[in-house]
Write a protein that holds these residues in place. Structure first.
Motif, PDB file in Angstrom:
ATOM      1  N   LEU A 243       0.832  -1.209   0.000  1.00 28.08           N
ATOM      2  CA  LEU A 243       0.000   0.000   0.000  1.00 28.08           C
ATOM      3  C   LEU A 243       0.867   1.260   0.000  1.00 28.08           C
ATOM      4  O   LEU A 243       0.607   2.216  -0.751  1.00 28.08           O
ATOM      5  N   LEU A 244       1.894   1.261   0.810  1.00 29.94           N
ATOM      6  CA  LEU A 244       2.802   2.412   0.851  1.00 29.94           C
ATOM      7  C   LEU A 244       3.536   2.584  -0.476  1.00 29.94           C
ATOM      8  O   LEU A 244       3.719   3.705  -0.962  1.00 29.94           O
ATOM      9  N   HIS A 245       3.941   1.471  -1.051  1.00 26.45           N
ATOM     10  CA  HIS A 245       4.637   1.529  -2.342  1.00 26.45           C
ATOM     11  C   HIS A 245       3.736   2.143  -3.418  1.00 26.45           C
ATOM     12  O   HIS A 245       4.194   2.937  -4.255  1.00 26.45           O
ATOM     13  N   LEU A 246       2.455   1.792  -3.386  1.00 23.48           N
ATOM     14  CA  LEU A 246       1.522   2.301  -4.389  1.00 23.48           C
ATOM     15  C   LEU A 246       1.309   3.810  -4.273  1.00 23.48           C
ATOM     16  O   LEU A 246       1.022   4.481  -5.266  1.00 23.48           O
ATOM     17  N   HIS A 247       1.443   4.346  -3.064  1.00 26.88           N
ATOM     18  CA  HIS A 247       1.116   5.752  -2.850  1.00 26.88           C
ATOM     19  C   HIS A 247       2.323   6.682  -2.736  1.00 26.88           C
ATOM     20  O   HIS A 247       2.159   7.899  -2.802  1.00 26.88           O
ATOM     21  N   ARG A 248       3.506   6.121  -2.575  1.00 30.68           N
ATOM     22  CA  ARG A 248       4.619   7.012  -2.234  1.00 30.68           C
ATOM     23  C   ARG A 248       5.031   7.933  -3.376  1.00 30.68           C
ATOM     24  O   ARG A 248       5.650   8.970  -3.141  1.00 30.68           O
ATOM     25  N   GLU A 249       4.684   7.579  -4.619  1.00 32.91           N
ATOM     26  CA  GLU A 249       4.995   8.457  -5.754  1.00 32.91           C
ATOM     27  C   GLU A 249       3.765   9.223  -6.236  1.00 32.91           C
ATOM     28  O   GLU A 249       3.815   9.888  -7.271  1.00 32.91           O
ATOM     29  N   ASP A 258      -3.240  10.291   4.064  1.00 26.70           N
ATOM     30  CA  ASP A 258      -4.245   9.381   4.630  1.00 26.70           C
ATOM     31  C   ASP A 258      -3.660   7.983   4.829  1.00 26.70           C
ATOM     32  O   ASP A 258      -3.878   7.342   5.866  1.00 26.70           O
ATOM     33  N   VAL A 259      -2.925   7.514   3.832  1.00 28.50           N
ATOM     34  CA  VAL A 259      -2.317   6.184   3.929  1.00 28.50           C
ATOM     35  C   VAL A 259      -1.269   6.163   5.032  1.00 28.50           C
ATOM     36  O   VAL A 259      -1.194   5.209   5.824  1.00 28.50           O
ATOM     37  N   VAL A 260      -0.459   7.205   5.100  1.00 29.76           N
ATOM     38  CA  VAL A 260       0.573   7.281   6.134  1.00 29.76           C
ATOM     39  C   VAL A 260      -0.053   7.236   7.525  1.00 29.76           C
ATOM     40  O   VAL A 260       0.421   6.519   8.412  1.00 29.76           O
ATOM     41  N   ARG A 261      -1.128   7.994   7.723  1.00 29.83           N
ATOM     42  CA  ARG A 261      -1.793   7.987   9.033  1.00 29.83           C
ATOM     43  C   ARG A 261      -2.321   6.596   9.369  1.00 29.83           C
ATOM     44  O   ARG A 261      -2.205   6.127  10.505  1.00 29.83           O
ATOM     45  N   GLU A 262      -2.894   5.936   8.370  1.00 27.30           N
ATOM     46  CA  GLU A 262      -3.426   4.584   8.581  1.00 27.30           C
ATOM     47  C   GLU A 262      -2.314   3.620   8.995  1.00 27.30           C
ATOM     48  O   GLU A 262      -2.468   2.840   9.943  1.00 27.30           O
ATOM     49  N   ALA A 287       7.740   7.145   2.376  1.00 28.86           N
ATOM     50  CA  ALA A 287       6.543   7.957   2.126  1.00 28.86           C
ATOM     51  C   ALA A 287       6.593   9.267   2.904  1.00 28.86           C
ATOM     52  O   ALA A 287       6.264  10.340   2.382  1.00 28.86           O
ATOM     53  N   LEU A 288       7.025   9.189   4.158  1.00 32.54           N
ATOM     54  CA  LEU A 288       7.085  10.386   4.998  1.00 32.54           C
ATOM     55  C   LEU A 288       8.127  11.391   4.506  1.00 32.54           C
ATOM     56  O   LEU A 288       8.011  12.593   4.773  1.00 32.54           O
ATOM     57  N   SER A 289       9.128  10.913   3.809  1.00 35.16           N
ATOM     58  CA  SER A 289      10.176  11.828   3.335  1.00 35.16           C
ATOM     59  C   SER A 289       9.606  12.891   2.402  1.00 35.16           C
ATOM     60  O   SER A 289      10.201  13.962   2.237  1.00 35.16           O
ATOM     61  N   PRO A 293       9.856  15.109   6.699  1.00 33.78           N
ATOM     62  CA  PRO A 293      11.186  14.492   6.836  1.00 33.78           C
ATOM     63  C   PRO A 293      11.588  14.133   8.271  1.00 33.78           C
ATOM     64  O   PRO A 293      12.177  13.064   8.477  1.00 33.78           O
ATOM     65  N   PRO A 294      11.315  14.958   9.286  1.00 33.38           N
ATOM     66  CA  PRO A 294      11.704  14.557  10.650  1.00 33.38           C
ATOM     67  C   PRO A 294      11.041  13.254  11.095  1.00 33.38           C
ATOM     68  O   PRO A 294      11.679  12.400  11.721  1.00 33.38           O
ATOM     69  N   ARG A 295       9.752  13.092  10.773  1.00 40.37           N
ATOM     70  CA  ARG A 295       9.076  11.832  11.116  1.00 40.37           C
ATOM     71  C   ARG A 295       9.656  10.678  10.309  1.00 40.37           C
ATOM     72  O   ARG A 295       9.724   9.544  10.785  1.00 40.37           O
ATOM     73  N   ALA A 296      10.074  10.962   9.088  1.00 35.94           N
ATOM     74  CA  ALA A 296      10.701   9.923   8.268  1.00 35.94           C
ATOM     75  C   ALA A 296      11.974   9.418   8.941  1.00 35.94           C
ATOM     76  O   ALA A 296      12.234   8.208   8.984  1.00 35.94           O
ATOM     77  N   LEU A 297      12.753  10.328   9.478  1.00 36.64           N
ATOM     78  CA  LEU A 297      13.989   9.946  10.156  1.00 36.64           C
ATOM     79  C   LEU A 297      13.701   9.053  11.359  1.00 36.64           C
ATOM     80  O   LEU A 297      14.401   8.062  11.595  1.00 36.64           O
ATOM     81  N   ARG A 298      12.641   9.373  12.099  1.00 39.90           N
ATOM     82  CA  ARG A 298      12.294   8.544  13.254  1.00 39.90           C
ATOM     83  C   ARG A 298      11.920   7.128  12.819  1.00 39.90           C
ATOM     84  O   ARG A 298      12.272   6.150  13.481  1.00 39.90           O
ATOM     85  N   GLN A 299      11.196   7.022  11.698  1.00 41.24           N
ATOM     86  CA  GLN A 299      10.818   5.691  11.211  1.00 41.24           C
ATOM     87  C   GLN A 299      12.039   4.902  10.741  1.00 41.24           C
ATOM     88  O   GLN A 299      12.109   3.684  10.918  1.00 41.24           O
ATOM     89  N   ILE A 300      13.005   5.588  10.144  1.00 40.28           N
ATOM     90  CA  ILE A 300      14.237   4.910   9.730  1.00 40.28           C
ATOM     91  C   ILE A 300      14.959   4.348  10.953  1.00 40.28           C
ATOM     92  O   ILE A 300      15.442   3.206  10.949  1.00 40.28           O
ATOM     93  N   GLU A 301      15.009   5.140  12.006  1.00 38.02           N
ATOM     94  CA  GLU A 301      15.655   4.677  13.241  1.00 38.02           C
ATOM     95  C   GLU A 301      14.924   3.468  13.817  1.00 38.02           C
ATOM     96  O   GLU A 301      15.552   2.500  14.267  1.00 38.02           O
TER      97      GLU A 301
END
Length: 312
Positions: A243-249, A258-262, A287-289, A293-301
């Motif tokens: 699902l994330l792959h389908l929406h990230r672009e 909406d997908v990210v929140r879900e 997707a968050l990037s 971006p700050p939330r994206a970094l937290r998910q990477i960690e």
């Protein structure tokens, strides 16, 4: 096996090979499980083919292994045990011993392990194709065997997974396998067989194939079906990854949000530290990037921590 039967089998196999203009070396190369010398010995009547070998040779020759076996039987009726399989001329009934079933299950599991941990995708794909060929031949449509069908589903799952990891090279044939896999899952569910996530697995595998085929609408339908049927964290993680792959672009950032929140709501409750969870967090970070971006970094960690925990 009777010597006369072996000679008849050899003559049949040689005739089929020569009709296609194949050399012994080419036949062996296509089958992958025997050598050209073995082909020679079988055709000369000096070596009786194991049942699995006969099935594989018949497949590349465009023939039916049961018909070959029947034609080569004696006038009194062909009755032979070949590698644990019982074949009878009148019904061509056959059964799979329990030991062989467990061996095949272990074989499929070994293929997945080698693919996941050692990157042997091409090897797993070839072995998966051989196992599917064998099981599809064994499955009697007039006497449906749930145990064999469960093994066949696992083999389909292995092959679809291997092919989607390989990219676009096998996608059309993979779509056919994925559709068969879904139909088989539905039939198993109808009779109360299979694992709790068997339908969810079929749907997210099909979603993966549609995504690679650049058919996002069809992929999204399958993802939502997978999520609605998923019983375990593994199946949900796989579906959310797609699902994330389908929406990230996507150009529509509101849909992406909406997908990210879900997905964020879902991963917030995960504590299994699995490989699947790490993959979802990685997809979430990508997707968050685009939107935070700050939330994206937290998910990477978090993803890095999950990978470390999953492999310790």
């Amino acid at each position: 096996m009777d010597d006369q039967v072996i000679r008849r089998l050899g003559m049949q196999l040689r005739a089929l090979r020569e009709q296609l203009g194949l050399s012994k070396e080419e036949a062996a190369r296509r089958v992958k499980i025997i050598t050209a010398e073995s082909v020679r010995k079988m055709e000369e009547g000096r070596l009786g083919p194991k049942w699995y070998t006969l099935v594989a040779l018949a497949a590349i020759y465009g023939a039916n292994a049961f018909e070959i076996a029947r034609r080569c039987g004696s006038e009194a009726g062909y009755l032979a045990k070949v590698e644990g399989y019982l074949i009878d001329e009148s019904s061509l009934a056959h059964r799979l011993p329990a030991t062989r079933t467990s061996n095949l299950r272990a074989d499929i599991d070994h293929c997945r392990k080698m693919m996941d941990h050692h990157g042997m995708v091409a090897w797993a794909r070839e072995r998966g194709e051989q196992i599917i060929l064998f099981l599809e031949t064994e499955q009697d449509p007039d006497s449906w065997d749930p145990q064999l069908s469960g093994l066949l589903f696992r083999a389909y799952d292995l092959l679809v997974d291997a092919n989607t990891r390989s990219g676009a090279a096998h996608l059309q044939s993979t779509l056919t396998i994925a559709l068969r896999m879904k139909a088989l899952a539905e039939r198993l569910v109808d009779i109360g067989g299979g694992s709790p996530d068997i339908l969810a697995t079929a749907h997210y595998r099909l979603a993966d194939v549609y995504a690679l085929l650049k058919q996002p609408e069809k992929s999204l339908i399958q993802v939502r079906e997978a999520l609605s049927r998923a019983k375990t964290a593994h199946a949900r993680c796989e579906a959310y990854r797609i699902l994330l792959h389908l929406h990230r672009e996507a150009e529509d950032l509101s849909a992406l949000r909406d997908v990210v929140r879900e997905v964020e709501r879902y991963v917030a409750g995960l504590h299994g530290f699995s490989h699947g969870e790490a993959c979802v967090r990685q997809g979430l970070a990508i997707a968050l990037s685009r939107i935070d971006p700050p939330r994206a970094l937290r998910q990477i960690e978090e993803a890095l921590r999950d990978y470390q925990r999953a492999h310790t």
